[in-house]
Design an enzyme around this catalytic site. Structure first.
Site, PDB file in Angstrom:
ATOM      1  N   LEU A 132      91.300 -54.213  28.317  1.00 37.31           N
ATOM      2  CA  LEU A 132      89.714 -54.261  28.366  1.00 37.31           C
ATOM      3  C   LEU A 132      89.262 -55.126  29.355  1.00 37.31           C
ATOM      4  CD1 LEU A 132      87.195 -54.233  26.685  1.00 37.31           C
ATOM      5  CD2 LEU A 132      87.666 -56.270  25.564  1.00 37.31           C
ATOM      6  N   CYS A 137      88.567 -92.777  12.151  1.00 38.32           N
ATOM      7  CA  CYS A 137      88.095 -94.208  11.940  1.00 38.32           C
ATOM      8  C   CYS A 137      86.776 -94.381  11.930  1.00 38.32           C
ATOM      9  CB  CYS A 137      88.978 -94.900  12.743  1.00 38.32           C
ATOM     10  SG  CYS A 137      90.719 -94.657  12.870  1.00 38.32           S
ATOM     11  N   GLU A 195      88.612-100.307   3.403  1.00 40.41           N
ATOM     12  CA  GLU A 195      88.549 -99.204   2.765  1.00 40.41           C
ATOM     13  C   GLU A 195      87.171 -99.008   1.853  1.00 40.41           C
ATOM     14  OE1 GLU A 195      91.188-100.543   2.927  1.00 40.41           O
ATOM     15  OE2 GLU A 195      92.749 -99.213   3.590  1.00 40.41           O
ATOM     16  N   CYS A 215      91.441 -97.203  15.862  1.00 39.42           N
ATOM     17  CA  CYS A 215      93.080 -96.951  15.736  1.00 39.42           C
ATOM     18  C   CYS A 215      93.202 -96.358  17.248  1.00 39.42           C
ATOM     19  CB  CYS A 215      93.639 -95.909  14.772  1.00 39.42           C
ATOM     20  SG  CYS A 215      93.347 -94.050  15.305  1.00 39.42           S
ATOM     21  N   ASN A 219      94.885 -67.813  25.170  1.00 44.19           N
ATOM     22  CA  ASN A 219      95.958 -68.300  24.276  1.00 44.19           C
ATOM     23  C   ASN A 219      95.362 -68.979  22.870  1.00 44.19           C
ATOM     24  OD1 ASN A 219      98.628 -68.163  24.134  1.00 44.19           O
ATOM     25  ND2 ASN A 219      98.839 -70.597  24.142  1.00 44.19           N
ATOM     26  N   THR A 220      94.247 -68.947  22.367  1.00 43.43           N
ATOM     27  CA  THR A 220      93.592 -69.567  21.364  1.00 43.43           C
ATOM     28  C   THR A 220      94.121 -68.725  20.048  1.00 43.43           C
ATOM     29  OG1 THR A 220      91.547 -68.560  21.533  1.00 43.43           O
ATOM     30  CG2 THR A 220      92.063 -70.974  22.390  1.00 43.43           C
TER      31      THR A 220
HETATM   32  C1  FAD Z   1      90.997 -74.044  16.855  1.00 40.29           C
HETATM   33  C2  FAD Z   1      90.135 -72.761  16.634  1.00 40.29           C
HETATM   34  C3  FAD Z   1      88.939 -72.511  16.235  1.00 40.29           C
HETATM   35  C4  FAD Z   1      88.369 -71.263  16.326  1.00 40.29           C
HETATM   36  N1  FAD Z   1      87.308 -71.261  15.453  1.00 40.29           N
HETATM   37  C5  FAD Z   1      86.574 -70.078  15.615  1.00 40.29           C
HETATM   38  C6  FAD Z   1      85.349 -69.713  15.023  1.00 40.29           C
HETATM   39  O1  FAD Z   1      84.736 -70.716  14.473  1.00 40.29           O
HETATM   40  N2  FAD Z   1      84.722 -68.426  15.039  1.00 40.29           N
HETATM   41  C7  FAD Z   1      85.346 -67.346  15.541  1.00 40.29           C
HETATM   42  O2  FAD Z   1      84.839 -66.193  15.446  1.00 40.29           O
HETATM   43  N3  FAD Z   1      86.817 -67.675  16.235  1.00 40.29           N
HETATM   44  C8  FAD Z   1      87.182 -68.813  16.120  1.00 40.29           C
HETATM   45  N4  FAD Z   1      88.350 -69.066  16.776  1.00 40.29           N
HETATM   46  C9  FAD Z   1      89.075 -67.761  17.301  1.00 40.29           C
HETATM   47  C10 FAD Z   1      88.794 -67.415  18.581  1.00 40.29           C
HETATM   48  O3  FAD Z   1      87.579 -67.065  18.856  1.00 40.29           O
HETATM   49  C11 FAD Z   1      89.671 -66.670  19.192  1.00 40.29           C
HETATM   50  O4  FAD Z   1      91.017 -66.961  19.002  1.00 40.29           O
HETATM   51  C12 FAD Z   1      89.677 -66.324  20.683  1.00 40.29           C
HETATM   52  O5  FAD Z   1      88.374 -65.964  21.030  1.00 40.29           O
HETATM   53  C13 FAD Z   1      90.620 -65.386  21.536  1.00 40.29           C
HETATM   54  O6  FAD Z   1      90.370 -65.504  22.729  1.00 40.29           O
HETATM   55  P1  FAD Z   1      91.673 -65.651  23.766  1.00 40.29           P
HETATM   56  O7  FAD Z   1      91.242 -65.774  25.086  1.00 40.29           O
HETATM   57  O8  FAD Z   1      92.107 -67.301  23.447  1.00 40.29           O
HETATM   58  O9  FAD Z   1      92.556 -64.828  23.412  1.00 40.29           O
HETATM   59  P2  FAD Z   1      94.413 -65.056  23.548  1.00 40.29           P
HETATM   60  O10 FAD Z   1      94.808 -65.512  22.504  1.00 40.29           O
HETATM   61  O11 FAD Z   1      94.584 -65.043  24.847  1.00 40.29           O
HETATM   62  O12 FAD Z   1      94.608 -63.041  23.257  1.00 40.29           O
HETATM   63  C14 FAD Z   1      94.180 -62.702  21.843  1.00 40.29           C
HETATM   64  C15 FAD Z   1      94.779 -61.007  22.118  1.00 40.29           C
HETATM   65  O13 FAD Z   1      93.673 -60.584  22.866  1.00 40.29           O
HETATM   66  C16 FAD Z   1      94.562 -59.503  23.655  1.00 40.29           C
HETATM   67  N5  FAD Z   1      93.758 -59.432  24.687  1.00 40.29           N
HETATM   68  C17 FAD Z   1      93.108 -60.568  25.586  1.00 40.29           C
HETATM   69  N6  FAD Z   1      92.511 -60.281  26.758  1.00 40.29           N
HETATM   70  C18 FAD Z   1      92.705 -58.996  26.660  1.00 40.29           C
HETATM   71  C19 FAD Z   1      92.172 -57.705  27.437  1.00 40.29           C
HETATM   72  N7  FAD Z   1      91.460 -58.057  28.513  1.00 40.29           N
HETATM   73  N8  FAD Z   1      92.422 -56.249  27.226  1.00 40.29           N
HETATM   74  C20 FAD Z   1      93.589 -56.327  26.302  1.00 40.29           C
HETATM   75  N9  FAD Z   1      93.688 -57.131  25.378  1.00 40.29           N
HETATM   76  C21 FAD Z   1      93.285 -58.442  25.391  1.00 40.29           C
HETATM   77  C22 FAD Z   1      95.911 -60.216  23.842  1.00 40.29           C
HETATM   78  O14 FAD Z   1      96.813 -59.409  24.092  1.00 40.29           O
HETATM   79  C23 FAD Z   1      96.057 -60.794  22.373  1.00 40.29           C
HETATM   80  O15 FAD Z   1      96.537 -60.038  21.551  1.00 40.29           O
HETATM   81  C24 FAD Z   1      89.127 -70.069  16.887  1.00 40.29           C
HETATM   82  C25 FAD Z   1      90.353 -70.555  17.412  1.00 40.29           C
HETATM   83  C26 FAD Z   1      90.695 -71.680  17.405  1.00 40.29           C
HETATM   84  C27 FAD Z   1      92.102 -71.802  18.026  1.00 40.29           C
HETATM   85  S1  FES Z   2      89.659 -94.335  16.510  1.00 35.71           S
HETATM   86 FE1  FES Z   2      91.055 -93.809  14.970  1.00 35.71          FE
HETATM   87  S2  FES Z   2      90.596 -91.658  14.986  1.00 35.71           S
HETATM   88 FE2  FES Z   2      88.967 -92.093  16.106  1.00 35.71          FE
END
Ligand code: FAD
Ligand code: FES
Length: 1062
Positions: free
Chosen positions: A382, A124, A966, A87, A238-239
């Site tokens: 931190l 797909c 399918e 796709c 930002n995750t």
């Molecule tokens: C699709 C997806 C899959 C994931 N899968 C897993 C997984 O399999 N296993 C797992 O363990 N985790 C998983 N996660 C979670 C991921 O590990 C955490 O979201 C990530 O580690 C957070 O880090 P960040 O830098 O993005 O945090 P941010 O979103 O940037 O910040 C998170 C928080 O930490 C605070 N912060 C950040 N840095 C500091 C600092 N230096 N001092 C004080 N406060 C701070 C911020 O204020 C905020 O409140 C997943 C996330 C996503 C989106």
């Molecule tokens: S080719 Fe359709 S999702 Fe990968």
């Protein structure tokens, strides 16, 4: 701009890192702060990247690396020519992931390729052709090398054929591929380099409509900002913050981005103590740093590092690991955090900094539980994390089990550490932390304290399991449920830890016993392997002119456009003047009367133009069976009640949340198939297919087997969700409609979710009269050949089962026809299984009279699968699948084989992974990739061989072809039956010989709980334990050891399914 698609397309950020990233080459310089200047190419999930964080970065989307107008990049070319796109919606993401890998490693290893593609999903293709395109850049051989026979899977001899010269195995010509020339890649823009230098000196402020983004340049500025905005989050990757804002309505008016603060990105190594890693380092960097440390330091020092690395390999996907920071991970304290339990047992320390000075905070159970006295204050940041070396008689391990091997949050995870008195097996210190079993990471502290001073032996393990089950309770209402499974995992992990440490003790001092042979497999985790296999089809006649493409594996026409991002999907269409966006407001009730719809609050929001309800439809509001907008009453959760039109999708969505609908609940509430049957609530009239005298058959058959089979539904999980663009024309009241659906006739404007759900009951007759199955005889012969071939090739032991059951399943009627074929092979009995549904051509059937022909033609196929099951965790590994399919005459074998592989993989998802979970009111909980897991790259068989049978005649189709579409999906059930077989073997070893019910999907939870053993018994008895504590306390001494007569570990088995599709 996120590249071509709105779905999470991967961007390549080529970011100037100045002093914020570490350079691994200098890692061995002990005792020094390492700060280096470098550029780093990394892929990210575009939908989680705040636009302000891109300041100073070079962003590359799929359009930037090559195009049909200039020059196609080799990655784009190979994915397209290697048939890695169908796709095309996932293709730009795949291209960018592989491209990023090549920018960092010119000849990547297969391990790096798996890692790179682990975060990309495709619905797909079944991944095999994508992986192969990537592998073409690797220096490693593309041979499977997995036979254990020394044979090569690329060996043409392997393919069974009457006439070997007629069989082709190449789907593309590698010789045609453009070479990869790194000198042709773009360089980092010098103006960005200059800009970054200037920007470093000052705080950057971006002011949006609702949010202010502040990026300080120095630590001092950052600490000042923390004082000024104590509630503002620090956004690194930002995750965590991003998804909360996007999907959970969390709002922050000020966001602080400390990404440019060099103090948060240092790495320090103290040769005696351990490693200090900056909180701003990404998890991908942490992984590289730890890998380097493990390579360079003695093993006894790196126990914690190895345990962290184990989880870092499967935590999320590469793109998330590239973005997420160590600090963000620790501070967000996810209940299922993979790293926190290991960091916690590893005695790590958080280095905090504020305007008032620095502070060291232990990363222990108090911190992880969020205790106010062991937490950061709103002014603190931190800065870094100290991860100490492990000591000589100390062992650290990490465990996790998720719905899927990679890229899925753990159901339960754990960090465990034990320290022995020097030179003995006497426990001096023990620490166990669990994730996923509560709202925070949970410690089994009391249990650990009680075990101090005990020797590391079976009695200790027995008691440890009971103590832990007693201490760590999981409330029945815990999110995600699975209480018994989670508790079973808790002690299964403990058992694994026990064996791992036992083995290590034996290595240190042979006085201590080694792990018994029968438990050796417990110590091995399933490897993350790269799929491979062969594809075989009939070659075209040697006299066929080269310009005639029929029967040849030709790349599909859109392939290159998909790979270069030039193909225009609905969402890519440029905005037109005065374009409005619709957001739907759906029912929150399963069955209710609509009392009122109040849209006043929504209409008052910026950009909102109108709220449309059933009353606004001038003509027909859908039909009786399916209303476009709910009229007067709603009949399910999720039914569209109204839509909000606004000048942007964001505004429309915001306003949709403000529409206030008052309902009055009605009876009956029909949520399950059972409810529907009991209320006689059926869609359409009954259609029945009967053959022979069924009543009489029931009276005369030898045996009637009755039972119930429950099969979960499946989310289409289209990469491109349904969307439609409607452009009213000025002339003749015409509308131009661009719709993403394949079935334009059935499009329901505004609907974005389609769910296939099937659940059925069966009554099976072991028929004396085999007339009904004669039609399948030819098919069975092919299957028999397949089984023989499979068993011979693998030299599988006798106790490996092959299970085949015949089924014809038709979508067209309610009647299910089951018929049985039993074949005998190697003195064993096999049931041939056929299953199929698919309505292709118009059927000539009079359902009232029961006359006519429902099936214009059939597609035949067979699959044989081998799996390995981990009875302790419920995980399974798809080792190998062989598929034979009758494509009649394949017009394009590359497309047909692609369809088969893709459909098979979707079937693997349906039967083993994808689980829809509903609330009692019918609210679907599993609505996002976070909760609903489709197969990812490591879920397809390590070896997948597909062959098309030689040409046959199909007079009613073009060129005698067959629509495979399918049909291959049902072949995924061979994996389900192979799992069933493996589980049967495991149960047999435990003396459980009675038949058992195994519903689909065979998730880790289901597999683990069916593999009944002493651990599951203990979990069940522990529920009882709470109520009769006294009784158990006195019975402990006579309770049987967990290890007595106990067999655990992995079981291999084979399953076969035959496909018989309409
Ligand atoms: C699709 C997806 C899959 C994931 N899968 C897993 C997984 O399999 N296993 C797992 O363990 N985790 C998983 N996660 C979670 C991921 O590990 C955490 O979201 C990530 O580690 C957070 O880090 P960040 O830098 O993005 O945090 P941010 O979103 O940037 O910040 C998170 C928080 O930490 C605070 N912060 C950040 N840095 C500091 C600092 N230096 N001092 C004080 N406060 C701070 C911020 O204020 C905020 O409140 C997943 C996330 C996503 C989106
Ligand atoms: S080719 Fe359709 S999702 Fe990968």
């Amino acid at each position: 701009n996120s590249g071509q698609k709105l779905a999470c397309i991967i961007l390549l950020l080529r970011k100037i890192v100045t002093d914020i990233h570490i350079y691994l080459e200098v890692m061995s310089i002990y005792g020094k702060k390492i700060i280096a200047l470098c550029y780093w190419h990394y892929s990210v999930t575009s939908c989680l990247v705040p636009i302000c964080s891109l300041y100073g970065a070079a962003v590359t989307t799929v359009e930037g690396i090559g195009s049909t107008k200039t020059r196609i990049h080799p990655v784009q070319e190979r994915i397209a020519k290697g048939h890695g796109t169908q796709c095309g919606f996932c293709t730009p993401g795949m291209v960018m992931s592989i491209y990023t890998l090549l920018r960092n490693h010119l000849q990547p290893s297969t391990e790096q390729l798996i890692e790179t593609l682990g975060g990309n999903l495709c619905r797909c293709t079944g991944y095999r052709p994508i992986v192969e395109s990537g592998k073409s850049f690797s220096a490693e051989s593309s041979c499977c090398q997995m036979k254990g026979t020394g044979e090569c899977c690329l060996d043409q001899e392997e393919h069974e054929s009457e006439n070997k010269s007629d069989v082709c195995t190449k789907l593309y010509q590698e010789e045609e591929f453009l070479p990869l020339d790194p000198t042709q890649e773009f360089i980092f823009p010098p103006e960005l380099m200059r800009m970054a230098e200037e920007a470093r000196k000052k705080t950057l402020v971006f002011q949006g409509e609702r949010i202010t983004w502040i990026s300080p340049a120095t630590l001092n500025d950052l600490l000042e900002l923390k004082l000024q905005y104590p509630q503002a989050p620090l956004v690194m990757g930002n995750t965590f913050v991003g998804p909360n804002m996007k999907f959970k309505d969390v709002f922050h008016s000020v966001i602080i981005s400390p990404a440019r603060i060099s103090e948060l990105n240092v790495v320090m190594i103290d040769a005696n103590q351990g490693l200090t890693i900056g909180a701003g380092c990404s998890l991908a960097q942490v992984k590289e740093i730890l890998t380097e440390m493990v390579l360079k330091l003695p093993e006894e020092k790196t126990q914690t590092y190895q345990a962290l690395l184990k989880h870092l390999r499967t935590l999320a996907g590469q793109q998330i690991r590239n973005m997420a920071s160590l600090g963000g991970h620790i501070i967000s304290r996810l209940a299922a955090s993979d790293l926190n339990p290991v960091l916690g047992v590893g005695n790590c320390v958080l280095n905090l900094v504020s305007k008032e000075g620095t502070q060291q905070l232990p990363l222990n159970d108090h911190f992880l539980a969020g205790s106010p006295d062991a937490n950061l204050t709103s002014k603190q940041v931190l800065a870094s994390v100290f991860i100490p070396f492990s000591k000589k008689w100390e062992f650290v391990s990490a465990f996790r089990q998720a719905q899927r091997q990679q890229n899925a949050l753990a159901i339960v995870n754990s960090g465990m550490r034990v320290r022995f008195k020097e030179g003995t097996n006497t426990i001096m210190d023990l620490n166990i932390l669990y994730g996923g079993v509560g709202s925070v990471t949970v410690s089994a502290k009391k249990s650990c304290q009680q075990l101090i001073g005990r020797a590391w032996n079976e009695e200790m393990l027995d008691e440890a399991c009971r103590l832990v089950l007693d201490e760590v309770t999981i409330p029945g209402s815990s999110s995600g449920g699975m209480v018994e499974y989670k508790r079973t995992l808790m002690i299964s992990f403990l058992f694994k830890f026990y064996l791992e440490v036992l083995q290590d003790l034996n290595v240190r001092d042979p006085r201590y016993p080694d792990v018994p042979n029968k438990f050796q497999s417990v110590l091995e985790d399933f490897p993350l392997t790269i799929p491979c296999g062969t594809q075989a089809y009939e070659c075209v006649d040697s006299h066929q002119p080269p310009q005639d493409p029929v029967g040849r594996p030709v790349m599909h026409q859109s392939g290159i456009k998909h790979a270069s991002g030039e193909a225009i999907f609905c969402d890519d269409m440029p905005a037109i003047d005065e374009e409005l966006f619709l957001a739907v407001v759906t029912s929150t009730r399963p069955h209710a009367k609509i009392i009122s719809i109040d849209a006043s609050e929504a209409l008052a929001l910026p950009g909102v133009v109108d709220v449309i309800t059933a009353q606004d439809i001038p003509a027909q509001n859908g039909d009786e069976e399916e209303r476009l907008y709910a009229q007067d009453e709603v009949i399910c959760v999720g039914q569209i009640v109204c839509t909000v039109a606004a000048d942007s999708y964001f505004h429309a969505k915001q306003a949709a949340k403000k529409v206030n609908i008052v309902y009055e609940d009605m009876e009956p509430v029909i949520v399950t198939i059972k409810d529907a049957v009991s209320h006689k609530s059926f869609i359409g009239s009954e259609k029945k297919l009967e053959q022979g005298n069924i009543k009489e058959a029931f009276q005369t058959v030898d045996q009637i087997i009755e039972g119930e089979v429950h099969m979960g539904g499946q989310e289409h999980f289209y990469m491109e969700t349904q969307s439609v663009l409607v452009i009213p024309k000025t002339e003749d009241k015409e509308m131009e409609i661009y719709v993403s659906s394949q079935d334009a006739a059935l499009v329901q404007v505004g609907s974005s979710r389609i769910i296939i759900s099937c659940e059925f009951e069966f009554v099976m007759i072991a028929a004396k009269n085999k007339d009904s199955v004669i039609a399948q005889t030819c098919l069975c012969l092919n299957v028999t050949r397949l089984i023989v071939l499979f068993l011979r090739r693998n030299n599988l032991p006798d106790n490996h089962g092959v299970a085949c059951n015949p089924v014809i399943f038709s979508l067209v009627g309610l009647g299910l026809l089951f018929s049985g074929v039993i074949i005998s092979l190697f003195d064993k009995i096999y049931f041939i299984f056929t299953t199929g549904y698919f309505r292709g051509y118009k059927a000539d059937m009079d359902w009232v009279k029961g006359e006519g022909d429902v099936y214009p033609y059939f597609v035949y196929g067979a699959a044989c699968s081998e799996v390995e099951v981990d009875c302790l965790t419920g995980a399974h590994k798809n080792i190998r699948t062989d598929i034979v399919m009758d494509a009649s005459f394949s017009i394009n074998p590359a497309i047909d084989i692609g369809q088969i592989e893709g459909a098979f993989t979707q079937g693997v998802g349906l039967y083993t992974l994808e689980e829809l979970k509903y609330s009692p009111e019918g609210v679907l909980y599993t609505r996002s990739p976070n909760e609903y897991k489709i197969p990812s790259i490591t879920d397809i068989p390590e070896e997948l061989n597909v062959s098309l049978l030689t040409s046959t005649k199909n007079p009613i189709a073009i060129y005698s072809s067959k629509g495979l579409g399918e049909s291959g999906m049902f072949l995924g059930s061979s994996v389900f039956f192979a799992i069933h077989d493996a589980v049967t073997a495991a149960r047999k070893e435990r003396g459980l010989t009675e038949t058992f019910t195994m519903s689909s999907p065979a998730t880790p939870e289901l597999i683990r709980m069916i593999c009944v053993d002493k651990f599951t018994d203990l979990v069940w008895s522990s529920f009882f334990f709470f109520s009769v504590y006294v009784f158990f306390a006195t019975s402990f001494s006579c309770y049987q050891s967990l290890l007595c007569d106990f067999s655990v570990g992995r079981r291999k088995a084979v399953g076969v399914s035959v496909n018989h599709n309409l």
